[in-house]
Write a protein that holds these residues in place. Sequence first.
Motif, PDB file in Angstrom:
ATOM      1  N   VAL A 181       0.820  -1.209   0.000  1.00 18.35           N
ATOM      2  CA  VAL A 181       0.000   0.000   0.000  1.00 18.35           C
ATOM      3  C   VAL A 181       0.855   1.260   0.000  1.00 18.35           C
ATOM      4  CG1 VAL A 181      -1.761   1.285   1.249  1.00 18.35           C
ATOM      5  CG2 VAL A 181      -1.870  -1.196   1.173  1.00 18.35           C
ATOM      6  N   VAL A 200      -7.385  -1.092   0.422  1.00 17.74           N
ATOM      7  CA  VAL A 200      -7.081  -2.522   0.340  1.00 17.74           C
ATOM      8  C   VAL A 200      -8.328  -3.346   0.619  1.00 17.74           C
ATOM      9  CG1 VAL A 200      -5.568  -4.362   1.178  1.00 17.74           C
ATOM     10  CG2 VAL A 200      -4.789  -1.992   1.232  1.00 17.74           C
ATOM     11  N   GLN A 261      -4.969 -10.368  -2.112  1.00 13.83           N
ATOM     12  CA  GLN A 261      -5.040  -9.000  -1.614  1.00 13.83           C
ATOM     13  C   GLN A 261      -5.155  -8.061  -2.806  1.00 13.83           C
ATOM     14  OE1 GLN A 261      -1.504  -6.896  -0.173  1.00 13.83           O
ATOM     15  NE2 GLN A 261      -2.618  -6.398   1.708  1.00 13.83           N
ATOM     16  N   LEU A 263      -5.286  -4.176  -4.197  1.00 16.55           N
ATOM     17  CA  LEU A 263      -5.035  -2.759  -3.969  1.00 16.55           C
ATOM     18  C   LEU A 263      -5.849  -1.963  -4.983  1.00 16.55           C
ATOM     19  CD1 LEU A 263      -1.139  -2.714  -3.565  1.00 16.55           C
ATOM     20  CD2 LEU A 263      -2.882  -3.263  -1.859  1.00 16.55           C
TER      21      LEU A 263
END
Length: 291
Positions: A181, A200, A261, A263
Amino acid sequence: MIFDRAAKRRQRDRAAQDVSLSRQTDYLRDEVAARVVDRLLDIKRRFPVLVDLGAGAGHMVKHLESDLTSKVIQLEYSRGLGERDVGEEREVEVERVVADEEALPFEPNSLDAVISSMSLHWINDLPGTLSQVRHALKPDGVFLGAMLGGDTLYEARVALQLAETERLGGISPRVSPMTNVSDMGQLLSRAGLTLTTVDVDEVVVRYPSLFELMTDLHDMGESNSIINRRPYLSRDVMMAASSIYQEMYGSEDGTIPATFQILYLIGWKPDPSQPKPLARGSAKASLKETL
């Protein structure tokens, strides 16, 4: 150079060859694309033409309606994947362009908006691509994207590293390195974009075992393409990794989780009309007095 772009194109071409099998693994890209479009709707603006970088088979356009845009230019590095769904009916006009995301073919100040989903994590020169996006955008144009973050598939990474250490006495990169991030916020600003935001999210998919996860990644065209990757993963190591994965992360129903994950990135090309912070010392009230 981190990624072998030619290998990545071959992987994506191969993933598109069996159309029915390829569509069975669209679930992740379709889900992330839907979340990107939801964020685009929050902007409350209509974009006559949208450019979709790394469009794949057109996952974003499935969720776009005519009240948001009239036309989507789908830019995809792999001709096979980009043309997989030619002939499918869409609510908006679709133009397909075969080009590399690292060398964008757009004129400066020509685009209202650029969107991207599940493609930027394979770019070698990400700052360069984001800078090209800024140059191509009109003033006050927006970039909105989603890419895999550094904690993606951490369960598989741990299991494979432990298995290779046990069986081979060392490890090799099996899961591609991805950004985090804080890095993305800096990269967006470095590219000259303003009003930047990075948030996120996670998508957790459950699989019967590590073997099914690896098969789906292969069929998505998301296999490892690091330049110095070890080309072969022995069945012995895979069996050990699968057992470790199950032991460490498996649930009572026998399935294993795979965490992706995501972003989400947004940035705007600078324009005088955009809101700006007040000059230092211009406040008319004291925060101390207010509290």
